[in-house]
Design an enzyme around this catalytic site. Structure first.
Site, short mmCIF file in Angstrom:
data_model
loop_
_atom_site.label_atom_id
_atom_site.label_comp_id
_atom_site.label_asym_id
_atom_site.label_seq_id
_atom_site.Cartn_x
_atom_site.Cartn_y
_atom_site.Cartn_z
N CYS A 73 0.58 -0.75 -0.29
CA CYS A 73 0.22 -0.18 -0.08
C CYS A 73 0.84 1.13 -0.25
CB CYS A 73 -1.15 0.17 1.68
SG CYS A 73 -2.04 1.54 1.43
N CYS A 184 -0.89 3.04 -6.95
CA CYS A 184 -1.68 2.88 -6.09
C CYS A 184 -1.78 1.40 -5.56
CB CYS A 184 -3.10 3.85 -5.71
SG CYS A 184 -4.42 3.08 -4.79
#
Ligand code: DGL
Length: 265
Positions: A73, A184
């Site tokens: 992440c 992302c």
């Protein structure tokens, strides 16, 4: 040290990194944890996120007996790697936007950064740009709604292509832009939709294989995979189970021993 490689994300985005890990290390045991009760992370305050990420990762490392933690992440890695490394005694491998490979790949010295609103404005991201892409023009686009779209897609729900198109629009007005960093881990899951929206060929660059290579160099003894890997979530449910099963993980167990999250203003 034995134990699986634990992949952590707010939601299903880390499955794009798990896929890259499986390609490079096909026999390695993987485990997965996501904090889907608190998704999306990209719109949450930094202090709240640091406390929550540390809490979730420490609980999941204890539950899984992991030998390494992959923070799959960007939003978490650009903020909380130091805290995680201080709290955990296993190797912690982060995921940060692929600015350096993009600066090498672009032929026009103009590329896009597509990430959460947290990642596009982080000092960590500014430092990457200063160190590796100071000569480039970079169009930063915060696209938190694409996180939700990727979650929908992996749950088998309808993806809103018009919304994806709208988010990408700032890139297309810059004629020289030829490359976009997927900053992302949810976004590689939307690669087909991203390509469908692009008015010209674009090189999309994610961090999956770079992370897998890093894990390969850091993790010295690899526990061998059984059929599927265990998974934990802060809000298990049938839709998440379906997405995890499709990526080789068991039905998620509830992640115990979490503190109550700090209040969100
Ligand atoms: N997948 C995460 C990332 O790479 C973020 C998703 C979220 O905002 O929760 O940044």
């Amino acid at each position: 040290m034995s134990g699986p490689i634990l992949v952590f994300d707010s939601g299903v985005g880390g499955l794009s990194v798990a896929a890259a890990l499986r390609q490079r290390l096909p026999r390695a045991a993987l485990a997965y944890v996501c904090d889907n009760a608190m998704l999306p992370y990209g719109t949450k305050p930094d202090a709240w996120l640091v406390a929550r990420i540390a809490d979730v990762c420490c609980a999941a490392v204890a539950a899984s007996g992991a030998s390494a933690l992959v923070v799959a992440c960007n939003t978490a890695s650009t903020l909380a790697l130091r805290e995680l490394r201080a709290r955990l005694s296993i190797p912690v491998i982060g995921t940060v936007p692929a600015i350096k490979p993009a600066a090498r790949a672009t032929r026009s010295a103009t590329f896009g950064l597509l990430a959460t609103s947290a990642t596009v404005r982080r000092p960590y991201t500014d430092t990457l740009i200063r160190d590796f892409a100071a000569h480039c023009r970079i169009i930063r686009v915060a696209a938190d709604t694409l996180v939700v779209q990727a979650e929908r897609k992996l749950r088998g729900e309808r993806v809103d292509i018009v919304e994806i198109d709208r988010e990408l629009a700032p890139f297309w007005v810059v004629g020289e832009l030829d490359t976009v960093v997927l900053g992302c881990t949810h976004f590689p899951l939307l690669r087909d939709e991203l390509n469908a929206c692009a008015p010209r060929p674009i090189t999309w660059i994610d961090s999956g294989d770079a992370i897998a290579r890093r894990v390969e160099s850091v993790v010295t003894s690899i526990e061998h995979a059984s059929e599927t890997g265990p998974a934990w979530a802060s809000a298990p449910g049938p839709a998440l189970t379906k997405a995890l099963k499709a990526h080789g993980f068991d039905s998620p167990q509830i992640l115990q021993a979490l503190s109550a999250p700090l209040p969100l203003e």
